[in-house]
Write a protein that holds these residues in place. Structure first.
Motif: not given
Length: 297
Positions: A143-147
């Motif tokens: 989850d790139l947005d979460k990272l």
């Protein structure tokens, strides 16, 4: 035979219009070989004829599903493994950025080390959970947005920064093909997908010097012949200053940290994204590198 020779030489020729390494946000880490000398090309043609012939036979057998243990598996005999190991070792030494050849070398020579690594994971609660659940580190599972939203200095934030700065992607790791055990096939796949995490943990870039330092750490941690060969022969491509720094400071640092740290493949990194990288290093006993390696590339 002519067809096999042409196929063998094809990886040695840059594609039409090639002007250097690929550029892009998620660049594959494979370097071009340039134009080989005529004698070198002839030797490699002969060498790869014997290297590719068994692979062709194996691929035909795999298409019929003979003895397949997992989707990408290509069953091989001991003799075929020797041929694959010899061919991939030669190509990996000729061009260390041929990660496909490095992958074949690891699979055909690492059986004993993989069993030891698997047993270490089974004895550890976190490692055993990884073997049961078999998580994958891929763009489709991240989850790139979460990272990106994680606090500064967290493992997830620093891992994503590593990918961005070095223009690499977790999706470029080759699938396991030549390991004749389904569980061990996952172990070496996990090793590949955790490799960039180790760069993040150790603070190492993806230049030649940084890769060699990580290989020394991995060699101590895993005992994989592929890692040992990379650690021993990788330095021959370094310039004098880099070699001096590697031998005098970076190798001792990598070996010391590799011995002191518990097995880093027992860490369920996907459950630790929010953990501060500094805290994780302290938990593992990993100290800061003695210098900025990127500046020595």
């Amino acid at each position: 035979m002519a067809t096999l020779l042409r196929a063998a030489l094809r990886p040695l020729r840059p594609p039409p219009g090639h002007r250097g390494p690929a550029v892009g946000k998620w660049q594959r880490r494979e370097g071009g070989l340039g134009r080989p000398a005529p004698l070198t090309a002839a030797l490699f043609s002969f060498f790869f004829f014997f290297f590719l012939m068994p692979v062709d036979v194996l691929l035909r057998g795999a298409r019929h599903g003979a003895g397949q243990l997992y989707p990408e598996h290509i069953p091989t005999s001991p003799l075929q493994k020797v041929l694959l190991a010899a061919g991939s070792a030669g190509m990996a030494l000729y061009n260390p950025y041929r990660h496909d050849m490095v992958a074949v070398l690891g699979e055909t020579t690492g059986l004993h080390a993989l069993k030891v690594l698997r047993d270490q994971m089974k004895r550890d609660p976190e490692g055993a959970q990884i073997l049961r659940e078999r998580p994958r580190i891929l763009l489709s599972t991240l989850d790139l947005d979460k990272l990106r939203s994680l606090p500064e200095g967290s493992l997830g934030q620093e891992y994503l920064r590593f990918l961005d700065v070095n223009r690499v992607s977790p999706d470029t790791r080759a699938p396991t093909r030549f390991v004749d055990d389904e569980e061990l096939a996952y172990v070496i796949q996990r090793y590949r997908e955790v490799h960039d995490m180790l760069h993040t943990l150790l603070g190492m870039p993806t230049n030649m010097l940084g890769e060699i330092v990580v290989k020394w750490f991995e060699a101590v941690q895993t005992g994989l012949p592929m890692c040992i060969l990379g650690a021993l022969f990788g330095p021959i491509r370094l310039h004098t200053q880099g070699l001096q720094v590697l031998v005098s400071e970076l190798i001792p640092w990598a070996v010391q940290n590799g011995r002191r740290a518990p097995c880093v493949f027992n860490l369920y990194y996907e459950r630790r994204w929010e953990q501060p990288l500094r805290a994780l290093r302290e938990e593992l006993g990993i100290t800061d590198p003695p210098m900025l390696v990127r500046a020595l590339a």
